[in-house]
Design a protein around this motif. Structure first.
Motif: not given
Lengths: 147, 141
Positions: B5, B7-9, B11-16, B71, B116
């Motif tokens: 979870r 790692k997903e978080l 990746a999501e933050i850096w994607g944004r 990623k 956030d």
């Protein structure tokens, strides 16, 4: 002797005047226990610390966070005398609470992050530097009476 | 140790944040220069005044590398291979500075993401940046 510039004095006074001690204190201590879970060792009698949600909703942690922030207030009001202002608290943390002084830095880093999220853009690099200098003096003073 | 979870978080933050890599990177660097003046010694060959082109392009490089690593965190040693070599043999930055930079990056994220940047996100990000710095320093000795 710590030398404070006018900017630093004004910045520290300004930041603390804007803080809701209850909200920020509780949030900071909870964040510390979540980000640095080993710090929970000092809170064995504080009820449910099982996960982040439990910690964030724990009323004993919230209350203790407020106590801590009010303790910081003493340094804000005695910026030229932080070491002597905290002599007793330092003894308390060493001889009664047996807190490893490294933990003070962890909590102060969490407070910096909480204040940054409150102030947003207003928490500029220079403001951050002043705030961190203040916290460094606090941390050092709290560790002074350890032997 | 990062959970799935987390790692997903991350990746999501850096994607944004990738679209604003320049802003985030420059801000983190500026925060580091303000709070740890010794870190400026590594930039004597660049113009690191606020909003300078050097600062922004350098900040962007750093953030994009951090985002790339996010990623696939399990492959950090592979992804960072070339950067490991660069930092060990050319840049030779004292690794305490990685800690200073990571902290300033966390502050930057807090200032941008406000509420956030939850304690859970903070914990995950701190762990990731620590791992990133450790891998980056692996070839130092």
């Amino acid at each position: 002797m710590v030398v404070w510039t006018d900017f630093e004095r004004a910045t520290i006074a300004d930041i603390f005047s804007k803080l809701d001690y209850e909200a920020v204190g509780g949030a900071t201590l909870a964040r510390c226990l979540i980000v640095y879970p080993w710090t929970q060792r000092y809170f064995a009698n504080f009820g449910n610390l099982y996960n982040a949600a439990a910690i964030m909703g724990n009323p004993m942690i919230a209350k203790h966070g407020t106590t801590i922030l009010h303790g910081l207030d003493r340094a804000v009001k005695n910026m030229d005398n932080i070491k002597s202002t905290y002599a007793e608290l330092s003894v308390l943390h060493s001889e009664k609470l047996h807190v490893d002084p490294d933990n003070f830095k962890l909590l102060s880093d969490c407070l910096t992050i909480v204040v940054a999220s409150q102030l947003g853009k207003a928490f500029t690099g220079d403001v951050q530097a002043a705030f961190q200098k203040f916290l460094a003096v606090v941390v050092s003073s709290l560790g002074k009476q350890y032997h | 140790m990062l959970s799935t979870r987390e790692k997903e978080l991350i990746a999501e933050i850096w994607g944004r944040l990738t679209p604003v890599a320049e802003d985030i990177g420059a801000e983190a660097l500026l925060r580091m220069f303000a709070t740890e003046p010794g870190s400026k010694t590594y930039f004597s060959h660049l113009d690191i005044s606020p909003s300078s082109a050097h600062l922004r392009s350098h900040g962007k490089k750093i953030v994009l590398a951090i985002a790339e690593g996010a990623k696939d965190i399990s492959q950090l040693a592979v992804t960072l291979g070339p950067l490991q070599t660069l930092h060990a043999y050319q840049l030779r930055i004292d690794p305490t500075n990685f800690k200073f930079f990571s902290h300033c990056m966390l502050v930057t994220l807090a200032a941008h993401m406000r509420n956030d940047f939850t304690p859970v996100a903070h914990a995950a990000m701190d762990k990731y940046l620590s791992a990133f710095a450790a891998v980056l320093a692996e070839k130092f000795r």
